[in-house]
Design a protein around this motif. Structure first.
Motif, PDB file in Angstrom:
ATOM      1  N   LEU A  18      36.200  40.210  34.492  1.00 38.17           N
ATOM      2  CA  LEU A  18      36.112  41.023  35.702  1.00 38.17           C
ATOM      3  C   LEU A  18      34.876  41.912  35.655  1.00 38.17           C
ATOM      4  O   LEU A  18      34.151  42.035  36.655  1.00 38.17           O
ATOM      5  CB  LEU A  18      37.373  41.872  35.860  1.00 38.17           C
ATOM      6  CG  LEU A  18      37.397  42.843  37.051  1.00 38.17           C
ATOM      7  CD1 LEU A  18      37.268  42.097  38.372  1.00 38.17           C
ATOM      8  CD2 LEU A  18      38.679  43.681  37.033  1.00 38.17           C
ATOM      9  N   ASP A  19      34.604  42.514  34.506  1.00 36.47           N
ATOM     10  CA  ASP A  19      33.426  43.368  34.384  1.00 36.47           C
ATOM     11  C   ASP A  19      32.132  42.574  34.584  1.00 36.47           C
ATOM     12  O   ASP A  19      31.174  43.065  35.210  1.00 36.47           O
ATOM     13  CB  ASP A  19      33.412  44.053  33.016  1.00 36.47           C
ATOM     14  CG  ASP A  19      34.473  45.144  32.901  1.00 36.47           C
ATOM     15  OD1 ASP A  19      34.918  45.641  33.951  1.00 36.47           O
ATOM     16  OD2 ASP A  19      34.846  45.487  31.764  1.00 36.47           O
ATOM     17  N   ALA A  21      31.851  39.887  36.410  1.00 35.89           N
ATOM     18  CA  ALA A  21      31.780  39.569  37.840  1.00 35.89           C
ATOM     19  C   ALA A  21      31.293  40.766  38.642  1.00 35.89           C
ATOM     20  O   ALA A  21      30.502  40.622  39.582  1.00 35.89           O
ATOM     21  CB  ALA A  21      33.141  39.100  38.340  1.00 35.89           C
ATOM     22  N   LEU A  22      31.755  41.957  38.281  1.00 36.57           N
ATOM     23  CA  LEU A  22      31.299  43.166  38.964  1.00 36.57           C
ATOM     24  C   LEU A  22      29.807  43.373  38.762  1.00 36.57           C
ATOM     25  O   LEU A  22      29.088  43.769  39.688  1.00 36.57           O
ATOM     26  CB  LEU A  22      32.082  44.383  38.457  1.00 36.57           C
ATOM     27  CG  LEU A  22      33.560  44.427  38.843  1.00 36.57           C
ATOM     28  CD1 LEU A  22      34.289  45.483  38.029  1.00 36.57           C
ATOM     29  CD2 LEU A  22      33.728  44.691  40.329  1.00 36.57           C
ATOM     30  N   GLU A 164      34.621  35.879  42.886  1.00 35.64           N
ATOM     31  CA  GLU A 164      33.734  36.785  43.605  1.00 35.64           C
ATOM     32  C   GLU A 164      34.541  37.663  44.568  1.00 35.64           C
ATOM     33  O   GLU A 164      34.322  38.880  44.649  1.00 35.64           O
ATOM     34  CB  GLU A 164      32.698  35.969  44.375  1.00 35.64           C
ATOM     35  CG  GLU A 164      31.717  36.785  45.177  1.00 35.64           C
ATOM     36  CD  GLU A 164      30.796  35.894  45.995  1.00 35.64           C
ATOM     37  OE1 GLU A 164      29.589  36.192  46.028  1.00 35.64           O
ATOM     38  OE2 GLU A 164      31.271  34.913  46.591  1.00 35.64           O
ATOM     39  N   ALA A 167      36.358  40.310  42.647  1.00 31.77           N
ATOM     40  CA  ALA A 167      35.464  41.380  42.220  1.00 31.77           C
ATOM     41  C   ALA A 167      35.168  42.351  43.358  1.00 31.77           C
ATOM     42  O   ALA A 167      35.211  43.580  43.180  1.00 31.77           O
ATOM     43  CB  ALA A 167      34.163  40.783  41.676  1.00 31.77           C
ATOM     44  N   TYR A 170      38.322  44.420  44.075  1.00 28.82           N
ATOM     45  CA  TYR A 170      38.525  45.481  43.085  1.00 28.82           C
ATOM     46  C   TYR A 170      37.550  46.625  43.317  1.00 28.82           C
ATOM     47  O   TYR A 170      37.942  47.803  43.328  1.00 28.82           O
ATOM     48  CB  TYR A 170      38.362  44.909  41.673  1.00 28.82           C
ATOM     49  CG  TYR A 170      38.481  45.959  40.599  1.00 28.82           C
ATOM     50  CD1 TYR A 170      39.736  46.388  40.165  1.00 28.82           C
ATOM     51  CD2 TYR A 170      37.351  46.530  40.031  1.00 28.82           C
ATOM     52  CE1 TYR A 170      39.854  47.370  39.189  1.00 28.82           C
ATOM     53  CE2 TYR A 170      37.457  47.510  39.059  1.00 28.82           C
ATOM     54  CZ  TYR A 170      38.718  47.929  38.641  1.00 28.82           C
ATOM     55  OH  TYR A 170      38.826  48.897  37.679  1.00 28.82           O
TER      56      TYR A 170
END
Length: 563
Positions: A18-19, A21-22, A164, A167, A170
């Protein structure tokens, strides 16, 4: 069945992804956690080519019982564009039973918070990724894509788009802090003091209306954007492309249950032949979000009639390439030939209109007349597709009879620069495989305008003769403004022309590719970096994927208390 995982275990497993992707959506640089090459699969629990094909074969002719409530019938009838009857049947839902059951799980899903929802979504995507070979066959035999395209576009590229969306979802939800201490000075009096808590709350149930040509690639952004923002999601596949999305729903339900959530947060709405349940579902009061890919007429209907829902549509457009000049004539022709041929032009991003000055263009090989450019493009396509094995690998199969009819009718619209030919697929004799047709039209003739100013979905392109580059730029502007465009391309060595084309695309909100002569094509977009559509012209009211695509799927509710 994969082992169940608690929320802390899912966070530990998926937070690094997740990080990443961010960071990717922040920098727009290349990144993907999903391998594009088939040989990358077969370890760590993923299915290799043989196991994936066996899994696909095993589901054919079976009843796919998802265990969802309200099932009142079993429906099916998919026939592969390659001539195979899939024979899979799916649950038909009594929505008066199913929709309340879906809503029942939303409170716990809402209270789980953005991070837990995100990592649950990533676990769903991970398990889908492990079955990429199986999903590739499902996409191939419902969309007509050739296997490698089905593998990549229906597998890792679709999974990238889903990630995507998670991300972005979130990032938008955590933009507001969970709580705040608020103190306002009052001079000599005691200050005013409040504690405030902010909660991202879902809108309701999201409805994903799937398409025939790209069931996962176009379906995953809306599905995961709605799920990650706390909404339940009802997936209504296209009747000819149910299997890929039904398998997706199956995986999602398994992961949700394993993580301690209600599996009915994701459900399938398959339909009987001719039932047409999309309109009924779209106007149900429980449906608060709709994601749709398909025809302009039904997209317009949704936008006008589903007033209780936030509606995201990708409809039709007339994609245009302006050809003015090039310093790599061979590369330009090769790039255009591939763009026109890929998946038989059955992509919402395939170029349709090629605007070419009737006096010709300048190139590194000297001046080329309008007729020479069209003839050379025809030879480039013929060269690309001259070998039947390679043609089958690029073209895939014609997805439905309507596309075939448009292709056959196109030859009567003008002078044919490139005739379509039939290609035999020895592995699948029932497949309808056709090479593209290119028809020459005159931009100054009103009779020709009716053809090039309408979308002709499929392997049909028009070489439109224009009086000047100024006329070409103005025709480009009018086309995007009136008909919309998912993509625009241009070839020019002149800075003034380049600026003029860019200004049109900025003013009319169309995504532009300039002077592509290598291995990147106008009809391809990369997740985390490229925006698919803009949401700013008639082709689509949303972009895949940006903040606007996710931010209105939830609202922030505040609770204030005095200290």
């Amino acid at each position: 069945m994969a082992a169940e995982l608690t929320a802390p275990e899912l966070i530990e497993k998926h937070r690094p992804t997740l990080d990443q992707a961010l960071e990717a959506i922040r920098t727009r640089a290349y990144w993907s956690p999903h391998p594009e090459h088939p040989k990358a699969y077969g370890e760590n629990g993923s299915l290799d080519a043989a196991a994936g094909k066996a899994a696909f074969d095993a589901v054919l002719g079976t009843r796919l019982d998802l265990g969802q409530p309200g099932t009142d019938d079993w429906v099916g009838g998919e026939v592969s564009p390659y001539g195979i009857e899939l024979g899979v049947t799916y649950p038909h839902a009594d929505v008066d039973v199913l929709l309340p059951a879906m809503r029942a799980g939303q409170r716990a899903w809402r209270d789980a918070g953005p991070e837990v929802r995100a990592v649950v979504c990533l676990e769903i995507l991970k398990r889908i990724s492990d079955r990429t070979h199986e999903f590739a066959h499902a996409v191939m035999h419902t969309s007509g894509q050739a296997f490698m395209m089905a593998f990549q576009a229906g597998g890792p590229h679709a999974q990238d788009r889903g990630l995507e969306a998670v991300a972005y979802a979130y990032a938008e939800q955590v933009r507001t802090p969970e709580s705040a201490e608020w103190t306002k000075p009052q001079g000599k009096r005691d200050p005013l003091a409040l504690t405030k808590r902010f909660t991202a709350v879902p809108r309701g149930i999201g409805l994903v209306i799937g398409c025939n040509t790209f069931p996962t690639w176009n379906g995953y952004p809306g599905l995961f954007a709605s799920l990650a923002t706390g909404n339940a999601v009802l997936v209504k596949p296209h009747p000819r492309a149910v299997l890929p999305l039904a398998l997706t729903v199956q995986v999602a339900r398994e992961v949700l249950a394993g993580a301690g959530f209600d599996p009915n947060l994701v459900a399938l709405a398959a339909e009987r032949p001719g039932e047409g349940i999309a309109k009924t579902l779209a106007t149900r009061p429980e449906i608060k979000i709709i994601d749709y890919t398909g025809s302009t007429s039904f997209g317009d209907w949704l936008e006008a009639n589903a007033r209780q829902a936030q509606v995201y549509t990708e409809k039709a457009g007339v994609n245009t390439v302006l050809v003015h000049s090039t310093d790599d004539y061979k590369g330009m022709l090769s790039n255009l030939a591939f763009s026109l041929s890929l998946y038989s032009g059955q992509m919402c991003t395939t170029p349709q209109n090629l605007l070419i000055p009737r006096d010709g263009i300048t190139t590194d090989q000297g001046p080329k007349s309008f007729d020479e450019v069209t003839a050379d493009l025809a030879r480039a396509v013929d060269g690309l597709l001259g070998d039947d094995a390679r043609a089958n690998a690029l073209l895939g199969a014609i997805v439905n009879p309507d596309v075939k009819a448009r292709l056959e009718a196109a030859a009567g619209l003008g002078e044919v620069a490139l005739a379509s030919r039939e290609v035999t697929n020895p592995e699948f004799p029932g497949a309808v495989v056709r090479t593209p047709v290119v028809v020459k039209l005159d931009g100054a003739k009103p009779d020709d305008e009716a053809a090039y100013m309408s979308e002709c979905f499929g392997p049909v392109s028009f070489a439109v003769a224009v009086d000047s580059v100024t006329d070409a730029v103005e025709l480009l502007r009018r086309t995007v403004r009136e008909k919309g465009a998912m993509t625009v391309g241009a070839y020019t060595t002149d800075p003034g022309t380049e600026r003029a084309v860019e200004e049109v695309c900025l003013e009319e909100a169309a995504q532009l590719s300039l002077n592509l002569t290598g291995g990147v094509y106008v009809n391809q977009t990369a997740a985390f970096s490229d925006f698919h559509g803009s949401g700013g012209n008639p082709a689509a009211n949303a972009a895949l994927t940006d903040g606007a695509f996710v931010a209105n799927r939830f609202r922030v509710v505040e609770v204030r208390r005095e200290v």
